[in-house]
Design an enzyme around this catalytic site. Sequence first.
Site, short mmCIF file in Angstrom:
data_model
loop_
_atom_site.label_atom_id
_atom_site.label_comp_id
_atom_site.label_asym_id
_atom_site.label_seq_id
_atom_site.Cartn_x
_atom_site.Cartn_y
_atom_site.Cartn_z
N ARG A 264 -10.50 11.84 18.52
CA ARG A 264 -9.15 12.03 17.99
C ARG A 264 -8.63 13.43 18.27
O ARG A 264 -9.35 14.41 18.11
CB ARG A 264 -9.15 11.73 16.50
CG ARG A 264 -9.35 10.24 16.27
CD ARG A 264 -9.48 9.92 14.83
NE ARG A 264 -8.37 10.45 14.08
CZ ARG A 264 -8.39 10.61 12.77
NH1 ARG A 264 -9.47 10.28 12.10
NH2 ARG A 264 -7.34 11.08 12.15
N ARG B 113 0.97 15.96 20.26
CA ARG B 113 1.93 15.50 19.25
C ARG B 113 2.47 16.75 18.55
O ARG B 113 1.83 17.30 17.67
CB ARG B 113 1.22 14.57 18.27
CG ARG B 113 2.16 13.83 17.36
CD ARG B 113 1.39 12.93 16.44
NE ARG B 113 0.56 13.70 15.53
CZ ARG B 113 -0.43 13.19 14.80
NH1 ARG B 113 -0.73 11.93 14.90
NH2 ARG B 113 -1.11 13.95 13.96
N HIS C 226 0.85 -1.19 0.00
CA HIS C 226 0.00 0.00 0.00
C HIS C 226 0.88 1.23 0.00
O HIS C 226 2.11 1.14 0.02
CB HIS C 226 -0.95 0.01 1.20
CG HIS C 226 -0.31 -0.39 2.48
ND1 HIS C 226 0.49 0.46 3.20
CD2 HIS C 226 -0.29 -1.55 3.15
CE1 HIS C 226 0.94 -0.16 4.26
NE2 HIS C 226 0.49 -1.39 4.26
N HIS D 260 13.17 0.08 3.82
CA HIS D 260 12.75 0.85 5.02
C HIS D 260 13.98 1.34 5.78
O HIS D 260 14.06 2.49 6.20
CB HIS D 260 11.93 -0.04 5.95
CG HIS D 260 10.45 -0.05 5.69
ND1 HIS D 260 9.70 1.10 5.59
CD2 HIS D 260 9.58 -1.09 5.55
CE1 HIS D 260 8.43 0.77 5.39
NE2 HIS D 260 8.33 -0.55 5.34
FE LIG Z 1 6.64 -2.00 5.08
#
Ligand SMILES: [Fe+2]
Length: 543
Positions: A424, A474, A11, A128
């Site tokens: 949220r 955050r 994705h 990654h």
């Molecule tokens: Fe991944």
Amino acid sequence: MRVLGINAVFHDPAAALVVDGRVVAAAEEERFSRRKHGKRPVPFSAWEQPVEAARWCLRQAGLTPGQVDLVGYSYDPSLVLPPEEMGIDDAWDHLRTTYAKEAPGFLADALPGLDRDKVRFVPHHVAHAASGGLAVSTAEPRSVLVCDGRGERASHLAGRYDGGRLDVLAGQRLPHSLGLMYEALTAHLGFLRSSDEYKVMALASYGKPRFLDQLRAAVRATDDGGFVTERIDWAELAPRRRSDEDWTGAHADLAASVQRRLEEVLLDLARWLHERTGDRILTMAGGTALNCVANTVLHREGPFEEVWVQPAAGDAGTALGAALHVAATEGEPLEPMPGADLGRGFTDQEIERALRTARLPYERPADLAEAVAEALADDGVVAWFQGRAEYGPRALGHRSLLAHPGRKANLERLNDVKGREQFRPVAPMVLLERAPEIFARGPIPSPYMLFVHDVAPQWQDRIPAVVHVDGTARVQTVDPAGEPLVASLLTAFERRTGLPVLVNTSLNTAGRPMVDDIKDVLECFGATPIDLLAIGPFVVRRP
Ligand SMILES: [Fe+2]
């Protein structure tokens, strides 16, 4: 050397371009296709390539596909094992391998002139890792920890970059996966799997980790730097929630328990890694590294002095990682990525032309920051469209929705504008030099909103819109050196209100990707109760 990076298999399809060791462009396909996450992460969709994003990256650099020297593709189909060996229960999983093998041909078809033999398969977790370890200065060795749902056969990598070269120290094979565990919980709690994990993290703040014992029995680190995730019968702990049902205390408690256990196991993994490397810095990537609560625990309680997280930590970031990895393998000296604003930007002329075409009344204030600060001080909601779009899921002052942090009602108001759940939180941006007096127990600077901070008690009542139920926020710290326009906006707002803080949330409506081009933001402005649009040097006011 010109290296194109591609992420396509699961994705968040994305493309990135590294030219002579410099990150020139990076963008997610969803920002072009306007389909959130680009596609659903099912095996049948693995063939789809981030064609629009790749074309734009090349255009941005003035290159044709034929001028690309190499392509890094963030998945290596030769590493995949038979599904029964991986413990993956998906009759269609083989399609991913088939489509990945054919990806060089798909790309050459979609980008005429591109030579399919120039495509290099980069192992998913190496891509990654590179998005963390090679996107920053390589002068000092650094440890790297990658955790996500899955790659070819693994769900984790622990290693170390020294001199731009990766030494892999551990990797956890499937089916054990912290990311897949969190995804399964996301689905059980009635949210969208591999999309809404951040909602589970937000929900966790409302609960108590009363199922921690069960989680500790099922999920644990092992002596070899990996971990075990046994199958969990979620329904035994809290009933499955349908997406249209209200959540209960049991759901929040389950979220809190899994969140806490995730943090504990990540701490164990970080300690194992630090024992082997002794490094000062940990870099992280992989979807799990978007869990800013867990990142903060690693920063506070972990053995590393500094924790750096790739802002595009999810699979989108592997496009950049794959390009950096291929470039490094070819011996290119790499420059650190300049920031997260690696996507599309527009000239003042392009913006003005679009405003005229839309027949919108606009003005060009002498001082944009002052004009916008005034609207915000008057409690207006502002769409802020400036510079190049962000790479990664966070709005960082380029495609942002801004509001006054001193009015608690603005949380509800923004969640309404965006069609989001009311549990949220929205996040603050703050001037870097003022951050330490307001936000504590988190890293400062924190330019990418990947950690949570405690809001100082004397500030909680002053900026209630950005204080989450557990007293945290955050934070994005804004350094005038890197973000002069956003910094002058914050300064102008502080002059009017005494608050060097703004509410900052992503500029989009529910279920849609962040706005990216001019048309997107005009559509968003037209359809939502936003009071003022600040687009380039122009402002458009809601009549
Ligand atoms: Fe991944």
